[in-house]
Design an enzyme around this catalytic site. Sequence first.
Site, short mmCIF file in Angstrom:
data_model
loop_
_atom_site.label_atom_id
_atom_site.label_comp_id
_atom_site.label_asym_id
_atom_site.label_seq_id
_atom_site.Cartn_x
_atom_site.Cartn_y
_atom_site.Cartn_z
N ASN A 1 -2.42 3.64 16.66
CA ASN A 1 -3.58 3.36 15.81
C ASN A 1 -3.94 1.89 15.95
O ASN A 1 -3.13 1.02 15.60
CB ASN A 1 -3.26 3.69 14.36
CG ASN A 1 -3.01 5.16 14.17
OD1 ASN A 1 -3.83 5.99 14.54
ND2 ASN A 1 -1.84 5.50 13.66
N GLU B 1 0.80 -1.22 0.00
CA GLU B 1 0.00 0.00 0.00
C GLU B 1 0.84 1.27 0.00
O GLU B 1 1.97 1.28 0.47
CB GLU B 1 -0.92 -0.01 1.23
CG GLU B 1 -1.84 -1.22 1.21
CD GLU B 1 -2.88 -1.27 2.34
OE1 GLU B 1 -3.99 -1.74 2.08
OE2 GLU B 1 -2.58 -0.82 3.46
N SER C 1 12.42 4.69 14.68
CA SER C 1 11.31 4.26 15.53
C SER C 1 11.86 3.82 16.88
O SER C 1 12.32 2.70 17.03
CB SER C 1 10.59 3.08 14.85
OG SER C 1 9.99 3.54 13.66
N LEU C 2 11.82 4.73 17.84
CA LEU C 2 12.43 4.45 19.14
C LEU C 2 11.44 3.77 20.09
O LEU C 2 11.69 2.67 20.58
CB LEU C 2 12.97 5.75 19.74
CG LEU C 2 13.88 5.63 20.94
CD1 LEU C 2 15.10 4.78 20.64
CD2 LEU C 2 14.31 7.01 21.45
N HIS C 3 10.35 4.43 20.38
CA HIS C 3 9.19 3.85 21.09
C HIS C 3 9.38 3.49 22.56
O HIS C 3 8.41 3.15 23.24
CB HIS C 3 8.64 2.62 20.36
CG HIS C 3 8.28 2.87 18.94
ND1 HIS C 3 7.60 4.00 18.53
CD2 HIS C 3 8.49 2.16 17.80
CE1 HIS C 3 7.42 3.95 17.22
NE2 HIS C 3 7.95 2.87 16.75
N CYS D 1 2.44 -3.21 15.54
CA CYS D 1 2.29 -2.82 14.14
C CYS D 1 1.49 -3.86 13.36
O CYS D 1 1.78 -5.05 13.42
CB CYS D 1 3.67 -2.62 13.51
SG CYS D 1 3.59 -2.16 11.78
N CYS E 1 6.57 -7.36 6.41
CA CYS E 1 7.73 -6.95 7.18
C CYS E 1 8.13 -8.11 8.08
O CYS E 1 7.27 -8.82 8.59
CB CYS E 1 7.41 -5.72 8.03
SG CYS E 1 8.86 -4.99 8.81
N CYS F 1 3.41 8.53 1.35
CA CYS F 1 4.03 7.51 2.20
C CYS F 1 4.11 6.21 1.39
O CYS F 1 3.07 5.69 0.98
CB CYS F 1 3.16 7.35 3.45
SG CYS F 1 3.71 6.03 4.52
N CYS G 1 7.43 -6.02 15.08
CA CYS G 1 7.14 -5.06 16.16
C CYS G 1 5.72 -5.35 16.65
O CYS G 1 4.79 -5.50 15.87
CB CYS G 1 7.25 -3.62 15.65
SG CYS G 1 8.92 -3.25 15.07
N GLY H 1 6.96 -2.36 5.51
CA GLY H 1 8.33 -2.86 5.36
C GLY H 1 9.36 -2.06 6.11
O GLY H 1 9.11 -0.96 6.60
N GLU H 2 10.56 -2.65 6.21
CA GLU H 2 11.70 -1.99 6.83
C GLU H 2 12.66 -1.61 5.69
O GLU H 2 13.33 -2.48 5.12
CB GLU H 2 12.36 -2.94 7.83
CG GLU H 2 13.73 -2.54 8.31
CD GLU H 2 13.83 -1.09 8.81
OE1 GLU H 2 13.03 -0.68 9.66
OE2 GLU H 2 14.72 -0.37 8.33
N CYS I 1 -0.59 5.47 10.46
CA CYS I 1 0.67 4.78 10.77
C CYS I 1 0.39 3.42 11.39
O CYS I 1 -0.38 3.31 12.33
CB CYS I 1 1.47 5.56 11.80
SG CYS I 1 1.87 7.21 11.32
N SER J 1 12.44 6.03 7.32
CA SER J 1 12.19 5.66 8.71
C SER J 1 12.65 4.22 8.93
O SER J 1 12.31 3.32 8.16
CB SER J 1 10.70 5.79 9.01
OG SER J 1 10.43 5.38 10.34
N1 SAH Z 1 9.85 -0.18 9.43
C1 SAH Z 1 10.07 1.23 9.46
C2 SAH Z 1 9.10 1.94 8.59
C3 SAH Z 1 7.67 1.95 9.09
S1 SAH Z 1 7.31 3.58 9.49
C4 SAH Z 1 10.08 1.72 10.89
O1 SAH Z 1 9.84 0.91 11.78
O2 SAH Z 1 10.41 2.87 11.14
C5 SAH Z 1 5.84 3.50 10.31
C6 SAH Z 1 5.89 4.20 11.67
O3 SAH Z 1 4.64 3.94 12.31
C7 SAH Z 1 6.96 3.61 12.56
O4 SAH Z 1 7.48 4.56 13.43
C8 SAH Z 1 6.16 2.59 13.32
O5 SAH Z 1 6.80 2.22 14.50
C9 SAH Z 1 4.86 3.33 13.54
N2 SAH Z 1 3.75 2.43 13.85
C10 SAH Z 1 3.67 1.12 13.61
N3 SAH Z 1 2.50 0.62 14.05
C11 SAH Z 1 1.83 1.66 14.57
C12 SAH Z 1 0.53 1.79 15.14
N4 SAH Z 1 -0.28 0.75 15.26
N5 SAH Z 1 0.15 3.01 15.55
C13 SAH Z 1 0.97 4.07 15.40
N6 SAH Z 1 2.19 4.02 14.85
C14 SAH Z 1 2.62 2.81 14.44
#
Ligand code: SAH
Length: 375
Positions: free
Chosen positions: A307, A98, A230-232, A125, A118, A111, A122, A176-177, A350, A208
């Site tokens: 989300n 997508e 993506s630190l989180h 996601c 992927c 985007c 995570c 994807g990554e 996202c 990202s």
């Molecule tokens: N794989 C890469 C590219 C994906 S970017 C990465 O991890 O950075 C998509 C962004 O949305 C990332 O920061 C990811 O962590 C975040 N994301 C993934 N699932 C999400 C969700 N359910 N709600 C909000 N953000 C999310």
Amino acid sequence: MLPPPSSDRLNLLGLTRAGLETYITELGSKPFRARQLLNWIYKRGEQRIEAMTDLSKQFRAELAQRAEVRTPEIAEVQHSEDGTRKWKLKADSGQAYEMVFIPESDRGTLCISSQVGCALDCSFCSTAQQGFNRNLTTAEIVGQVWLACRELAGAEGAVEAAAGRVITNVVLMGMGEPLANFRNVVPALKILLDDLGFDLSRRRVTLSTSGLVPQIYRLAEEVNVALAVSLHAPDDALRSELVPINRKHPIAELLEACWHYLDEQNGRSVTFEYVMLQGINDSVQQARALARLLQGHPAKINLIPFNPFPGTRYRRSAPEVISRFRDELLGRGLIATIRRTRGEDIDAACGQLAGRVVDRTTVRLGEKTFALVAS
Ligand code: SAH
């Protein structure tokens, strides 16, 4: 690894300027023809080689036999109430990936995806739930931007969007990554930046990553784009739970790689994405720990309200919790923003991109997955 070709002809969208020059020379023509071709493809949005009239008839005929400009095929388009648009694009064997266009008053962000699925797993996601099938080719990555330009160009038909009028920013934040598909992503980035290609400025193209450390060092040598990470989580124990690649490349190593990237590329700052998960990573103490980690460094923090998607165990932090978390960071001198959720009604926000993926990873979280990820 490659999909069965839908055509035997070479897809010109997969070639950088240098690659096209080499290809054209091999066909026995002069390398400067590459400029003409790029102009047709990226400035004028012409797909039909036979219509590229400043090339000799004979050359056009020869080229058209061997090559083409082939965009991804659209399976479905969805329009959100807020103007966001999502395209589902066909991969092989009934699969799909997508891309999403997000219009704002001062910019238009596309985007795009880098893989079908992927492998990183995570836990919050939706893409991860589907597993991993394959890397997208350079032509499929560039083809998303080309196709979106055409889709958004309107009645005139010309790909004015390619000149940056409709699509002003491209983010590799779809499925994807991107750094796990280094070999195809880097040439795609070069085409996005090339003034004979999409001619986007390096600040308007953002990659990202979930934190593939060795590839961040390699990226620093290859191409200059904005980096988002993506630190989180502010500590390794929690991050390893949310973003399993952290077990291989912990936070300290990851941050080291980020600062190196900025030094090499003369970049201004790295954006750290931080998904706000209720009761998991959203406390004031965690905000303080995050601030300690990033204070004094060229960092921006982008808080993403979680989300939801079917089957998830997580919940979005309440708005006041997210604001308090941000204020805690701001109070400690950091730059922090809250990402506005867009396209939620069409699952375009996202982490909601799912496409259709046939999983090929058999072992999750183990070394085998990491080996697959790093290829
Ligand atoms: N794989 C890469 C590219 C994906 S970017 C990465 O991890 O950075 C998509 C962004 O949305 C990332 O920061 C990811 O962590 C975040 N994301 C993934 N699932 C999400 C969700 N359910 N709600 C909000 N953000 C999310």
